[in-house]
Design an enzyme around this catalytic site. Structure first.
Site, PDB file in Angstrom:
ATOM      1  N   ASN A  36       0.861  -1.182   0.000  1.00 59.43           N
ATOM      2  CA  ASN A  36       0.000   0.000   0.000  1.00 59.43           C
ATOM      3  C   ASN A  36       0.901   1.238   0.000  1.00 59.43           C
ATOM      4  O   ASN A  36       2.119   1.130   0.104  1.00 59.43           O
ATOM      5  CB  ASN A  36      -0.959  -0.003   1.193  1.00 59.43           C
ATOM      6  N   GLY A  86      -2.484  -9.636   3.608  1.00 61.51           N
ATOM      7  CA  GLY A  86      -2.267 -10.381   2.374  1.00 61.51           C
ATOM      8  C   GLY A  86      -0.808 -10.693   2.119  1.00 61.51           C
ATOM      9  O   GLY A  86      -0.049 -11.003   3.033  1.00 61.51           O
ATOM     10  N   ASP A 137       1.543  -8.712   1.314  1.00 58.15           N
ATOM     11  CA  ASP A 137       2.379  -7.702   1.984  1.00 58.15           C
ATOM     12  C   ASP A 137       2.745  -8.171   3.396  1.00 58.15           C
ATOM     13  O   ASP A 137       3.931  -8.166   3.792  1.00 58.15           O
ATOM     14  CB  ASP A 137       1.581  -6.383   2.041  1.00 58.15           C
ATOM     15  N   SER A 179      -3.348  -6.278  -6.776  1.00 60.74           N
ATOM     16  CA  SER A 179      -4.705  -5.693  -6.665  1.00 60.74           C
ATOM     17  C   SER A 179      -5.841  -6.715  -6.652  1.00 60.74           C
ATOM     18  O   SER A 179      -6.995  -6.338  -6.460  1.00 60.74           O
ATOM     19  CB  SER A 179      -4.993  -4.677  -7.791  1.00 60.74           C
ATOM     20  N   GLY A 191      -6.550  -9.053  -4.538  1.00 59.13           N
ATOM     21  CA  GLY A 191      -6.993  -9.499  -3.216  1.00 59.13           C
ATOM     22  C   GLY A 191      -7.896  -8.459  -2.581  1.00 59.13           C
ATOM     23  O   GLY A 191      -8.975  -8.158  -3.093  1.00 59.13           O
ATOM     24  N   VAL A 192      -7.410  -7.865  -1.508  1.00 59.88           N
ATOM     25  CA  VAL A 192      -8.185  -6.855  -0.773  1.00 59.88           C
ATOM     26  C   VAL A 192      -8.578  -5.683  -1.675  1.00 59.88           C
ATOM     27  O   VAL A 192      -9.651  -5.091  -1.495  1.00 59.88           O
ATOM     28  CB  VAL A 192      -7.359  -6.345   0.435  1.00 59.88           C
ATOM     29  N   TYR A 193      -7.751  -5.354  -2.666  1.00 58.44           N
ATOM     30  CA  TYR A 193      -8.035  -4.208  -3.537  1.00 58.44           C
ATOM     31  C   TYR A 193      -9.104  -4.505  -4.590  1.00 58.44           C
ATOM     32  O   TYR A 193      -9.501  -3.611  -5.341  1.00 58.44           O
ATOM     33  CB  TYR A 193      -6.752  -3.686  -4.187  1.00 58.44           C
TER      34      TYR A 193
HETATM   35  P1  ADP Z   1      -3.973  -6.220  -2.953  1.00 60.81           P
HETATM   36  O1  ADP Z   1      -4.197  -5.346  -1.748  1.00 60.81           O
HETATM   37  O2  ADP Z   1      -3.051  -5.579  -3.977  1.00 60.81           O
HETATM   38  O3  ADP Z   1      -5.243  -6.728  -3.533  1.00 60.81           O
HETATM   39  P2  ADP Z   1      -3.498  -8.750  -1.528  1.00 60.81           P
HETATM   40  O4  ADP Z   1      -2.266  -9.149  -0.793  1.00 60.81           O
HETATM   41  O5  ADP Z   1      -4.741  -8.542  -0.746  1.00 60.81           O
HETATM   42  O6  ADP Z   1      -3.087  -7.449  -2.390  1.00 60.81           O
HETATM   43  O7  ADP Z   1      -3.806  -9.831  -2.634  1.00 60.81           O
HETATM   44  C1  ADP Z   1      -3.093  -9.972  -3.825  1.00 60.81           C
HETATM   45  C2  ADP Z   1      -3.035 -11.443  -4.207  1.00 60.81           C
HETATM   46  O8  ADP Z   1      -1.986 -12.067  -3.463  1.00 60.81           O
HETATM   47  C3  ADP Z   1      -4.301 -12.232  -3.888  1.00 60.81           C
HETATM   48  O9  ADP Z   1      -4.595 -13.054  -5.028  1.00 60.81           O
HETATM   49  C4  ADP Z   1      -3.897 -13.103  -2.699  1.00 60.81           C
HETATM   50  O10 ADP Z   1      -4.581 -14.337  -2.673  1.00 60.81           O
HETATM   51  C5  ADP Z   1      -2.441 -13.326  -2.991  1.00 60.81           C
HETATM   52  N1  ADP Z   1      -1.548 -13.734  -1.894  1.00 60.81           N
HETATM   53  C6  ADP Z   1      -1.692 -13.576  -0.556  1.00 60.81           C
HETATM   54  N2  ADP Z   1      -0.631 -14.100   0.085  1.00 60.81           N
HETATM   55  C7  ADP Z   1       0.203 -14.609  -0.873  1.00 60.81           C
HETATM   56  C8  ADP Z   1       1.463 -15.285  -0.878  1.00 60.81           C
HETATM   57  N3  ADP Z   1       2.108 -15.567   0.260  1.00 60.81           N
HETATM   58  N4  ADP Z   1       1.995 -15.660  -2.076  1.00 60.81           N
HETATM   59  C9  ADP Z   1       1.370 -15.382  -3.231  1.00 60.81           C
HETATM   60  N5  ADP Z   1       0.196 -14.742  -3.298  1.00 60.81           N
HETATM   61  C10 ADP Z   1      -0.385 -14.368  -2.137  1.00 60.81           C
END
Ligand code: ADP
Length: 184
Positions: free
Chosen positions: A28, A36, A38, A121, A123-125
């Site tokens: 972010n 997630g 991050d 983007s 996931g949460v976004y």
């Molecule tokens: P954003 O806020 O950019 O949407 P997120 O972290 O919420 O980022 O999600 C982005 C993608 O990363 C999602 O598809 C989520 O399932 C995936 N994700 C979460 N943890 C991991 C990980 N350890 N390795 C790979 N992908 C992951």
């Protein structure tokens, strides 16, 4: 030099386990950690990543900045900030494509050759997966077509639904079988 499709891989797994030159973080704008992928990167990499991020003064949406990977197996983390999806009419496609492009530009500047991305983007976004995957693969493939110094880009998807969306999008570019072998 191999063709574009041969330099793109799509695998299902955990991005933090990737032993590539750089993994890309879906961060972010504060760059000070979040949930997630991050959260997983900061947990796995430890304090060194946060200390490095503190010096960067955040990051604009669509831009990318590089730090150490701390205790992670990759050499660097490239932090990029994806757009929050609203309705697709607020510049989200361009901003999402720019995240992938800027991350690769930063990689080239640092002489890096193997890069692994999550589904930025998506996931949460809230970016719709099919569209997010297509934009990701198109942006990366277009970049690889004009930049030969990047040897391999791996998309590492956490779950099978995301994996399938990216596999389909990469198939359009003739990406080959995904054997999961070490990219180095
Ligand atoms: P954003 O806020 O950019 O949407 P997120 O972290 O919420 O980022 O999600 C982005 C993608 O990363 C999602 O598809 C989520 O399932 C995936 N994700 C979460 N943890 C991991 C990980 N350890 N390795 C790979 N992908 C992951």
């Amino acid at each position: 030099m191999k063709g574009v499709g041969e330099r793109i891989e799509v695998v299902q797994g955990d991005l933090t386990h990737e032993a590539v030159d750089a993994i890309v973080n879906a961060a972010n704008r504060s760059l000070l950690g979040g949930g997630g992928v991050d959260g997983a990167i900061h947990r796995g990499g430890g304090r060194a990543i946060l200390d490095a991020c503190r010096k960067l003064n955040g990051c604009e949406t669509g831009d990318a900045k590089i730090t150490t990977a701390g205790a992670l197996p990759s050499r660097y983390v490239i932090h990029t900030v994806g757009p929050v999806y609203q309705d697709g009419q607020h510049g989200e496609p361009e901003l999402l494509a720019r995240c992938y492009r800027r991350s690769l530009e930063v990689a080239v500047t640092h002489g890096l050759k193997t890069i692994a991305f999550p589904a930025i983007s998506c996931g949460v976004y809230g970016y719709p997966l099919t569209e997010g995957a297509r934009i990701a693969v198109d942006a990366v493939a277009t970049f690889l077509g004009r930049e030969e110094s990047i040897h391999r880009v791996r998309f590492v998807l956490f779950d099978s639904v995301a994996f399938e969306a990216f596999r389909q999008a990469a198939g359009e570019w003739g990406a080959g079988p995904q054997d999961g072998s070490d990219p180095r």
